[in-house]
Design a protein around this motif. Sequence first.
Motif: not given
Length: 569
Positions: A177-188, A526-532
């Motif tokens: 949720v914090s790296w792989f899926l955002p990377l392949i979907m090109k999401w910030n 928790a990692a997603l909250l930190e990134k968001a």
Amino acid sequence: MALLHRLMTTEPLLALFLTIAIGYFVGKLKIGSFTLGGIAGTLLVGVIIGQFGVNIDAGIKGIFFALFIYAVGFQGGPQFFHALNRRSINQLVSAFVMCFTGLLCVLGAAWLFGLDRGMAAGLAAGGLTQSAIIGTAGDAIGKLGLSPELMKTMQTNVAVGYAVCYIFGSLGPIIMVSWFLPLIMKWNIRAEAVKLAAQLSGGRGELDPGQFNAASPIATRIYQVTGDSKAAGLATLAIDRQLSDASVEAIYREGKTLDLTDATTVAVGDRVAITGKIAELATASSLFGKEITPPNGLLLVQENREIILTSRALDGRTIGDIHDHANVETRHGVFLTAVKRMGLDLPVLDKLALKRGDELHFTGSPADLNRVQSKIGYKITAAAVTDFVFFGIGMLIGLLLGMIQFRIWGIPISIGSGGGCLLSGLLFGWLRSVHPNFAALPQGASNFLRDFGLAVFVGIVGISAGPQALVAIKQHGLTLFFLGVGVTLIPQIVGFFFSYYVLRIQNPIEALACVAGGRSANPAFAALLEKAGNATPVVSFTVTYAVANVFLTLWGPLIVGIITTNATP
């Protein structure tokens, strides 16, 4: 060492509490940003201490697991049943698809690699990071009518599978949720979270990480009414209508504080206290004029109050809609400052839809709060004492449900006391949310039952499994680890793309929150909250997390029932 061995074998509870203490200490140690967690740490320490040959009554384990699982159900009950509606159907389906894919992965791995019932259930518990499976599967194994030796071997295998697969089971969702899926979907993630917050707030600005709003959202100002003041001669209700999100809280006249009514008129020479949102106080200044310091003797009592939302009329409505449709007579002097769902803070934004069972935090005078409380729900402090009548009934019903046996496609299934107490907890948690006069179990009490119950249960599991665990790890360790990687990653990938392309959950923050919630993965959340950098993922996470907790827990007895391979004692 001999003294330690003698102490632990003479008084087994010493071993139990030593396991919990060291386990939670180990669980807090950080490797980078990763922590093992208290439960996994307790299990591993329990296996080590179990080498001393400590025997603890299995009945203790059963009691504390039942308390833990009832508390989990009680806390998740309101959100679980509120998720069963058309508005949340996509998120509900997303969570179920991910849980069901995880079950299929476990069954496939067990069939391909010849895993016994206990090892397969442990693979599910660790790979899907659902500690409750240890209890529900162990319970189901105990009802198979096996020899004591075989039963203990397979229950040990549940703990072994969990221990081997848990670390990557916890780390995998964080990566996804914090790296792989955002990377392949090109999401910030941060940019998408800011964008979603702006949509929910109707364009309100969002702060960057490390920033905070130095101004309190609610403040009180004192104004001197002069002959030039526009407020002179106006009734307090008329002033409240002009201020909208601020209100007259006190009028100080000739050394006395007046008893306020809606018809009380402001006069020249009065000193008026206005409480409200900072943005509205500029309007107050234009009405009254000069701001002054509070006069001696002015006592202005305000209260912070938490109210549980139970009103059907407000369920599903947004904060902005409720605000716009409530008249000034109803809402003046009452300010919403926070919203919590399942213990998590939600973003207090205009387009946030409230659900029954939400915890709403208000600021206002006691009289104003009393006026609106009956329209919203009930005060949390009114439930400060556990209702042991309903608590006892809830546990009784759960244990009775656990005794029921049934068949699915000819396969004998029993959800056991763990599954029964989970369902009972869900029911009584929901009952509490809609009928606040019944089944009180304060948040602090339910948190203690949940956390301490699971800690004791896992500690005893580790200690009991100790002598056999190392042998099982040597025999199956590497194979189990890679199977755990598959069980961890495959459901997330399948669930994400199914949700994105079929269910059309395409907002990046909501989609990633559904992955974390559908995997019941708190570290990933928790990692997603930190990134968001804000609370926007919370809403989707709470729905999917509540649903996933139920289904994943029930997979334990289902796996034990479907898989027919027994271990070799």
